[in-house]
Scaffold this motif. Structure first.
Motif, PDB file in Angstrom:
ATOM      1  N   GLN A  18     -13.434  12.652 -29.279  1.00 52.03           N
ATOM      2  CA  GLN A  18     -14.165  11.981 -30.362  1.00 52.03           C
ATOM      3  C   GLN A  18     -15.658  11.923 -30.025  1.00 52.03           C
ATOM      4  O   GLN A  18     -16.505  12.228 -30.875  1.00 52.03           O
ATOM      5  CB  GLN A  18     -13.613  10.571 -30.568  1.00 52.03           C
ATOM      6  CG  GLN A  18     -14.308   9.789 -31.655  1.00 52.03           C
ATOM      7  CD  GLN A  18     -13.817   8.342 -31.729  1.00 52.03           C
ATOM      8  OE1 GLN A  18     -13.113   7.861 -30.832  1.00 52.03           O
ATOM      9  NE2 GLN A  18     -14.196   7.650 -32.776  1.00 52.03           N
ATOM     10  N   THR A  20     -14.594   3.869 -19.611  1.00 52.65           N
ATOM     11  CA  THR A  20     -13.256   3.528 -20.091  1.00 52.65           C
ATOM     12  C   THR A  20     -13.091   4.083 -21.506  1.00 52.65           C
ATOM     13  O   THR A  20     -14.091   4.365 -22.190  1.00 52.65           O
ATOM     14  CB  THR A  20     -13.056   2.004 -20.130  1.00 52.65           C
ATOM     15  OG1 THR A  20     -13.935   1.450 -21.111  1.00 52.65           O
ATOM     16  CG2 THR A  20     -13.306   1.367 -18.771  1.00 52.65           C
ATOM     17  N   PRO A  21     -11.851   4.222 -21.969  1.00 54.25           N
ATOM     18  CA  PRO A  21     -11.639   4.694 -23.347  1.00 54.25           C
ATOM     19  C   PRO A  21     -12.358   3.822 -24.382  1.00 54.25           C
ATOM     20  O   PRO A  21     -12.904   4.331 -25.362  1.00 54.25           O
ATOM     21  CB  PRO A  21     -10.130   4.634 -23.524  1.00 54.25           C
ATOM     22  CG  PRO A  21      -9.594   4.836 -22.141  1.00 54.25           C
ATOM     23  CD  PRO A  21     -10.576   4.116 -21.251  1.00 54.25           C
ATOM     24  N   GLU A  22     -12.391   2.523 -24.148  1.00 50.68           N
ATOM     25  CA  GLU A  22     -13.071   1.616 -25.071  1.00 50.68           C
ATOM     26  C   GLU A  22     -14.577   1.871 -25.091  1.00 50.68           C
ATOM     27  O   GLU A  22     -15.209   1.845 -26.145  1.00 50.68           O
ATOM     28  CB  GLU A  22     -12.791   0.147 -24.705  1.00 50.68           C
ATOM     29  CG  GLU A  22     -11.349  -0.273 -24.911  1.00 50.68           C
ATOM     30  CD  GLU A  22     -10.409   0.213 -23.809  1.00 50.68           C
ATOM     31  OE1 GLU A  22     -10.873   0.528 -22.688  1.00 50.68           O
ATOM     32  OE2 GLU A  22      -9.207   0.323 -24.083  1.00 50.68           O
ATOM     33  N   SER A  36      -5.733  10.115 -19.039  1.00 53.44           N
ATOM     34  CA  SER A  36      -4.675   9.777 -19.979  1.00 53.44           C
ATOM     35  C   SER A  36      -4.918  10.432 -21.335  1.00 53.44           C
ATOM     36  O   SER A  36      -6.020  10.892 -21.640  1.00 53.44           O
ATOM     37  CB  SER A  36      -4.598   8.258 -20.145  1.00 53.44           C
ATOM     38  OG  SER A  36      -5.711   7.792 -20.881  1.00 53.44           O
ATOM     39  N   THR A  37      -3.885  10.463 -22.141  1.00 55.01           N
ATOM     40  CA  THR A  37      -3.992  11.045 -23.482  1.00 55.01           C
ATOM     41  C   THR A  37      -5.004  10.277 -24.314  1.00 55.01           C
ATOM     42  O   THR A  37      -5.810  10.870 -25.037  1.00 55.01           O
ATOM     43  CB  THR A  37      -2.612  11.021 -24.180  1.00 55.01           C
ATOM     44  OG1 THR A  37      -1.673  11.717 -23.365  1.00 55.01           O
ATOM     45  CG2 THR A  37      -2.685  11.658 -25.547  1.00 55.01           C
ATOM     46  N   GLU A  38      -4.981   8.952 -24.196  1.00 60.61           N
ATOM     47  CA  GLU A  38      -5.924   8.108 -24.940  1.00 60.61           C
ATOM     48  C   GLU A  38      -7.362   8.432 -24.535  1.00 60.61           C
ATOM     49  O   GLU A  38      -8.234   8.616 -25.393  1.00 60.61           O
ATOM     50  CB  GLU A  38      -5.633   6.632 -24.685  1.00 60.61           C
ATOM     51  CG  GLU A  38      -6.587   5.711 -25.417  1.00 60.61           C
ATOM     52  CD  GLU A  38      -6.372   4.242 -25.077  1.00 60.61           C
ATOM     53  OE1 GLU A  38      -6.854   3.406 -25.852  1.00 60.61           O
ATOM     54  OE2 GLU A  38      -5.751   3.949 -24.030  1.00 60.61           O
ATOM     55  N   ALA A  39      -7.608   8.515 -23.244  1.00 60.09           N
ATOM     56  CA  ALA A  39      -8.953   8.817 -22.753  1.00 60.09           C
ATOM     57  C   ALA A  39      -9.388  10.209 -23.210  1.00 60.09           C
ATOM     58  O   ALA A  39     -10.542  10.415 -23.588  1.00 60.09           O
ATOM     59  CB  ALA A  39      -8.996   8.711 -21.230  1.00 60.09           C
ATOM     60  N   ARG A  40      -8.462  11.156 -23.193  1.00 57.89           N
ATOM     61  CA  ARG A  40      -8.775  12.518 -23.620  1.00 57.89           C
ATOM     62  C   ARG A  40      -9.161  12.537 -25.108  1.00 57.89           C
ATOM     63  O   ARG A  40     -10.121  13.187 -25.503  1.00 57.89           O
ATOM     64  CB  ARG A  40      -7.582  13.431 -23.360  1.00 57.89           C
ATOM     65  CG  ARG A  40      -7.897  14.898 -23.530  1.00 57.89           C
ATOM     66  CD  ARG A  40      -6.741  15.814 -23.114  1.00 57.89           C
ATOM     67  NE  ARG A  40      -6.380  15.618 -21.709  1.00 57.89           N
ATOM     68  CZ  ARG A  40      -5.221  15.108 -21.285  1.00 57.89           C
ATOM     69  NH1 ARG A  40      -4.293  14.747 -22.152  1.00 57.89           N
ATOM     70  NH2 ARG A  40      -4.974  14.972 -20.000  1.00 57.89           N
ATOM     71  N   GLU A  41      -8.409  11.798 -25.929  1.00 60.01           N
ATOM     72  CA  GLU A  41      -8.700  11.738 -27.360  1.00 60.01           C
ATOM     73  C   GLU A  41     -10.060  11.095 -27.617  1.00 60.01           C
ATOM     74  O   GLU A  41     -10.830  11.573 -28.451  1.00 60.01           O
ATOM     75  CB  GLU A  41      -7.608  10.955 -28.086  1.00 60.01           C
ATOM     76  CG  GLU A  41      -6.291  11.691 -28.177  1.00 60.01           C
ATOM     77  CD  GLU A  41      -5.183  10.829 -28.738  1.00 60.01           C
ATOM     78  OE1 GLU A  41      -5.420   9.632 -29.040  1.00 60.01           O
ATOM     79  OE2 GLU A  41      -4.063  11.353 -28.875  1.00 60.01           O
ATOM     80  N   ARG A  42     -10.345  10.034 -26.886  1.00 57.56           N
ATOM     81  CA  ARG A  42     -11.628   9.348 -27.064  1.00 57.56           C
ATOM     82  C   ARG A  42     -12.787  10.228 -26.613  1.00 57.56           C
ATOM     83  O   ARG A  42     -13.851  10.251 -27.208  1.00 57.56           O
ATOM     84  CB  ARG A  42     -11.638   8.018 -26.301  1.00 57.56           C
ATOM     85  CG  ARG A  42     -10.483   7.094 -26.636  1.00 57.56           C
ATOM     86  CD  ARG A  42     -10.822   6.101 -27.700  1.00 57.56           C
ATOM     87  NE  ARG A  42      -9.697   5.295 -28.081  1.00 57.56           N
ATOM     88  CZ  ARG A  42      -9.512   4.021 -27.735  1.00 57.56           C
ATOM     89  NH1 ARG A  42     -10.379   3.415 -26.966  1.00 57.56           N
ATOM     90  NH2 ARG A  42      -8.467   3.361 -28.172  1.00 57.56           N
ATOM     91  N   THR A  62     -15.263   5.026 -27.068  1.00 62.31           N
ATOM     92  CA  THR A  62     -15.169   4.764 -28.506  1.00 62.31           C
ATOM     93  C   THR A  62     -16.406   4.038 -29.000  1.00 62.31           C
ATOM     94  O   THR A  62     -16.960   4.390 -30.052  1.00 62.31           O
ATOM     95  CB  THR A  62     -13.911   3.934 -28.816  1.00 62.31           C
ATOM     96  OG1 THR A  62     -12.769   4.686 -28.422  1.00 62.31           O
ATOM     97  CG2 THR A  62     -13.818   3.612 -30.300  1.00 62.31           C
TER      98      THR A  62
END
Length: 75
Positions: A11, A28-30, A2-8, A33
């Protein structure tokens, strides 16, 4: 991914200053992070400790020479 996972993941990659291993894709994205934040805090803590140690070491230099020594060492 997902876009969120890619951004994380980006990071985390920035904090690692390298691409994370493939196994990090299972997080997971969390979790990504949390790991990136922990790495950032650790780096900041280490930098603060080094700065503090350098300032303490400068106390060993005669007062008149501290300014020039500081400029030479910490440009």
């Amino acid at each position: 991914m997902s876009t969120e996972a890619r951004e994380r993941r980006e990071q985390l990659s920035a904090e690692l200053r390298d691409e994370p291993a493939e196994s990090f894709g299972q997080l997971t994205p969390e979790q990504l992070t949390t790991l990136a934040d922990a790495l950032k805090r650790q780096r900041e803590s280490r930098a603060a400790g080094l700065n503090e140690a350098a300032e303490e070491a400068l106390k060993l230099v005669p007062a008149l020479a501290r300014g020039p020594v500081r400029r030479i060492l910490f440009r």
